[in-house]
Design a protein around this motif. Structure first.
Motif, PDB file in Angstrom:
ATOM      1  N   CYS A   5     -51.535  50.844 -29.719  1.00  0.00           N
ATOM      2  CA  CYS A   5     -50.122  50.085 -29.669  1.00  0.00           C
ATOM      3  C   CYS A   5     -49.875  49.680 -31.012  1.00  0.00           C
ATOM      4  N   GLN A   6     -50.628  50.072 -32.126  1.00  0.00           N
ATOM      5  CA  GLN A   6     -50.216  49.809 -33.317  1.00  0.00           C
ATOM      6  C   GLN A   6     -49.861  48.527 -33.709  1.00  0.00           C
ATOM      7  N   LYS A   7     -51.005  47.388 -33.384  1.00  0.00           N
ATOM      8  CA  LYS A   7     -50.511  46.092 -33.686  1.00  0.00           C
ATOM      9  C   LYS A   7     -51.814  45.382 -33.236  1.00  0.00           C
ATOM     10  N   CYS A   8     -51.923  44.152 -33.846  1.00  0.00           N
ATOM     11  CA  CYS A   8     -53.425  43.171 -33.860  1.00  0.00           C
ATOM     12  C   CYS A   8     -52.931  42.649 -32.314  1.00  0.00           C
ATOM     13  N   ILE A   9     -53.878  42.605 -31.775  1.00  0.00           N
ATOM     14  CA  ILE A   9     -53.969  41.829 -30.148  1.00  0.00           C
ATOM     15  C   ILE A   9     -54.952  40.550 -30.419  1.00  0.00           C
ATOM     16  N   PRO A  10     -54.123  39.489 -30.206  1.00  0.00           N
ATOM     17  CA  PRO A  10     -55.198  38.161 -30.077  1.00  0.00           C
ATOM     18  C   PRO A  10     -56.020  38.120 -28.866  1.00  0.00           C
ATOM     19  N   LYS A  11     -57.275  37.823 -29.207  1.00  0.00           N
ATOM     20  CA  LYS A  11     -58.361  37.719 -28.130  1.00  0.00           C
ATOM     21  C   LYS A  11     -58.352  39.085 -27.223  1.00  0.00           C
ATOM     22  N   TYR A  12     -58.465  40.126 -28.037  1.00  0.00           N
ATOM     23  CA  TYR A  12     -58.315  41.276 -27.767  1.00  0.00           C
ATOM     24  C   TYR A  12     -59.352  41.747 -26.577  1.00  0.00           C
ATOM     25  N   ASP A  13     -58.858  42.281 -25.401  1.00  0.00           N
ATOM     26  CA  ASP A  13     -59.877  42.683 -24.277  1.00  0.00           C
ATOM     27  C   ASP A  13     -60.203  44.158 -24.128  1.00  0.00           C
ATOM     28  N   HIS A  14     -59.223  44.889 -23.984  1.00  0.00           N
ATOM     29  CA  HIS A  14     -59.165  46.325 -24.131  1.00  0.00           C
ATOM     30  C   HIS A  14     -57.630  46.810 -23.835  1.00  0.00           C
ATOM     31  N   HIS A  15     -57.629  48.243 -24.306  1.00  0.00           N
ATOM     32  CA  HIS A  15     -56.151  48.674 -23.836  1.00  0.00           C
ATOM     33  C   HIS A  15     -56.200  49.535 -22.567  1.00  0.00           C
ATOM     34  N   CYS A  16     -55.152  49.133 -21.785  1.00  0.00           N
ATOM     35  CA  CYS A  16     -55.252  49.841 -20.549  1.00  0.00           C
ATOM     36  C   CYS A  16     -53.995  50.755 -20.140  1.00  0.00           C
ATOM     37  N   PHE A  17     -54.507  51.911 -20.161  1.00  0.00           N
ATOM     38  CA  PHE A  17     -53.209  52.901 -20.184  1.00  0.00           C
ATOM     39  C   PHE A  17     -52.186  52.576 -18.730  1.00  0.00           C
ATOM     40  N   TRP A  18     -53.044  51.975 -17.742  1.00  0.00           N
ATOM     41  CA  TRP A  18     -52.548  51.886 -16.338  1.00  0.00           C
ATOM     42  C   TRP A  18     -51.229  50.604 -16.696  1.00  0.00           C
ATOM     43  N   ILE A  19     -51.270  49.718 -17.635  1.00  0.00           N
ATOM     44  CA  ILE A  19     -50.287  48.923 -17.818  1.00  0.00           C
ATOM     45  C   ILE A  19     -49.466  49.297 -19.015  1.00  0.00           C
ATOM     46  N   GLY A  20     -49.684  50.265 -19.627  1.00  0.00           N
ATOM     47  CA  GLY A  20     -49.040  50.564 -20.654  1.00  0.00           C
ATOM     48  C   GLY A  20     -49.080  49.938 -22.033  1.00  0.00           C
ATOM     49  N   GLY A  21     -50.180  49.252 -22.114  1.00  0.00           N
ATOM     50  CA  GLY A  21     -50.582  48.235 -23.193  1.00  0.00           C
ATOM     51  C   GLY A  21     -52.051  47.760 -23.336  1.00  0.00           C
ATOM     52  N   CYS A  22     -52.237  46.608 -24.062  1.00  0.00           N
ATOM     53  CA  CYS A  22     -53.375  46.014 -24.161  1.00  0.00           C
ATOM     54  C   CYS A  22     -53.438  44.672 -23.140  1.00  0.00           C
ATOM     55  N   VAL A  23     -54.830  44.406 -22.801  1.00  0.00           N
ATOM     56  CA  VAL A  23     -54.920  43.256 -22.022  1.00  0.00           C
ATOM     57  C   VAL A  23     -55.437  42.062 -23.294  1.00  0.00           C
ATOM     58  N   GLY A  24     -54.789  41.025 -23.244  1.00  0.00           N
ATOM     59  CA  GLY A  24     -55.191  40.120 -24.512  1.00  0.00           C
ATOM     60  C   GLY A  24     -55.335  38.601 -23.678  1.00  0.00           C
ATOM     61  N   GLU A  25     -55.099  37.713 -24.679  1.00  0.00           N
ATOM     62  CA  GLU A  25     -55.170  36.268 -24.444  1.00  0.00           C
ATOM     63  C   GLU A  25     -54.057  35.872 -23.210  1.00  0.00           C
ATOM     64  N   LEU A  26     -53.016  36.312 -23.429  1.00  0.00           N
ATOM     65  CA  LEU A  26     -51.625  36.009 -23.188  1.00  0.00           C
ATOM     66  C   LEU A  26     -51.549  36.711 -21.740  1.00  0.00           C
ATOM     67  N   ASN A  27     -52.136  37.768 -21.361  1.00  0.00           N
ATOM     68  CA  ASN A  27     -51.923  38.196 -20.109  1.00  0.00           C
ATOM     69  C   ASN A  27     -53.271  38.826 -19.178  1.00  0.00           C
ATOM     70  N   HIS A  28     -54.191  38.214 -19.946  1.00  0.00           N
ATOM     71  CA  HIS A  28     -55.421  38.634 -19.048  1.00  0.00           C
ATOM     72  C   HIS A  28     -55.489  38.013 -17.711  1.00  0.00           C
ATOM     73  N   ARG A  29     -54.976  36.700 -17.407  1.00  0.00           N
ATOM     74  CA  ARG A  29     -54.829  35.919 -16.136  1.00  0.00           C
ATOM     75  C   ARG A  29     -54.131  36.798 -15.305  1.00  0.00           C
ATOM     76  N   MET A  30     -52.940  37.424 -15.826  1.00  0.00           N
ATOM     77  CA  MET A  30     -52.296  38.477 -14.746  1.00  0.00           C
ATOM     78  C   MET A  30     -52.944  39.357 -14.669  1.00  0.00           C
ATOM     79  N   TYR A  31     -53.652  40.079 -15.467  1.00  0.00           N
ATOM     80  CA  TYR A  31     -54.582  41.312 -15.073  1.00  0.00           C
ATOM     81  C   TYR A  31     -55.282  40.937 -14.035  1.00  0.00           C
ATOM     82  N   TRP A  32     -56.131  39.836 -14.044  1.00  0.00           N
ATOM     83  CA  TRP A  32     -56.973  39.509 -13.176  1.00  0.00           C
ATOM     84  C   TRP A  32     -56.369  39.428 -11.860  1.00  0.00           C
ATOM     85  N   LEU A  33     -55.559  38.638 -11.728  1.00  0.00           N
ATOM     86  CA  LEU A  33     -54.557  38.293 -10.418  1.00  0.00           C
ATOM     87  C   LEU A  33     -54.132  39.792  -9.882  1.00  0.00           C
TER      88      LEU A  33
END
Length: 283
Positions: free
Chosen positions: A116-144
């Motif tokens: 992604c060429q950027k720093c991700i807050p509360k970095y979880d992992h990079h997921c090619f399925w969603i075309g980006g990283c899972v981090g603090e702000l979208n971890h809940r959406m990823y779980w749902l």
């Protein structure tokens, strides 16, 4: 900072593949005449739309790091900046890292993603399925997304199984094979549903464990390489605030990033959970 085009395109291709598979499966169930009721169709549609909605939501940017102005003050509190006696040394907090690419001092739990060429807050992992990283702000959406996707796969698999049994009974009773192509198609889609169900189910269980213990995939799998965690005992995780608080921080953050300041060593309390504690670690 925008996500690189090749990463974005890979995410779009994954979306098309996933949605196409689900739509084909839904049409297969609805078109074939059987004992499928309107209530089952509605339930499957709800699961499909919910999975699709949260999938699109977790594709959003995982956020930008909070630039802290008190870098000098924080650096004076770090472990490595103090060289006094042991008691004083133990009371300090870990260093923060500097990102050479983004030219910032990273907040705790932040990692630079090369793709992604950027720093991700509360970095979880990079997921090619969603075309980006899972981090603090979208971890809940990823779980749902994982929850509804897993529910859809196994619910659909159950309905496909009913379809297969239905047509098998029909052939057995009337001795005709006009549905042999439907057999093959149903079996193919059912196998796809089973594969996706197992994959998303394992991820769902894993991320549930991470949320309940206040960890991220990166912190769990790369703990030995993360400087701000190495200063603590292996069984101790500085961001585990208890199950209820961990759930609140993941699902009810109101899209506001947290300031993840770790505790000093003299503030460490015993942590006991079924995954990691001072007596054993299962992961």
């Amino acid at each position: 900072m925008a996500i690189p085009l090749q990463v974005y395109n890979l995410g779009n291709q994954s979306k098309w593949f996933l949605f196409s598979t689900e739509v084909i499966g839904m049409l297969t169930l609805i078109i074939f005449e059987n004992e499928l009721t309107i209530f089952i169709v509605i339930r499957l549609l709800i699961e499909t739309f919910a999975a699709g909605y949260f999938y699109l939501q977790c594709s959003d940017s995982a956020g930008e790091p909070i630039i802290v102005q008190e870098d000098k003050e924080l650096s004076e509190l770090s472990f490595s900046s103090f060289r006094g006696d042991n008691d004083q040394f133990e009371s300090q907090i870990p260093d923060r890292n500097e990102c050479q690419e983004c030219k910032i001092i990273q907040p705790y739990r932040t990692k630079h993603c090369i793709k992604c060429q950027k720093c991700i807050p509360k970095y979880d992992h990079h997921c090619f399925w969603i075309g980006g990283c899972v981090g603090e702000l979208n971890h809940r959406m990823y779980w749902l997304f994982l929850f509804f996707q897993c529910s859809l796969c196994f619910d659909g698999l159950f309905q496909f199984n009913k379809q297969f049994v239905y047509y098998s009974t029909y052939d057995e009773e009337f001795g005709n094979d006009q549905f042999q192509y439907q057999y093959f198609f149903i079996l193919l889609i059912a196998a796809t549903s089973f594969g996706f169900g197992i994959f998303t189910g394992v991820l769902l269980l894993y991320h549930t464990m991470l949320i309940l213990t206040g960890k991220t995939t990166w912190e769990h799998t790369k703990r030995d390489k993360i400087s701000y965690l190495n200063v603590y005992p292996k069984y101790y995780h500085p961001y585990n605030y208890g199950i209820i608080e961990n759930i609140k921080l993941t699902f009810f953050h109101n899209s506001i990033q947290s300031d993840w300041i770790p505790p000093s060593k003299n503030q460490i309390k015993d942590q006991c959970n079924i995954f990691d504690n001072k007596y054993y670690s299962c992961c």
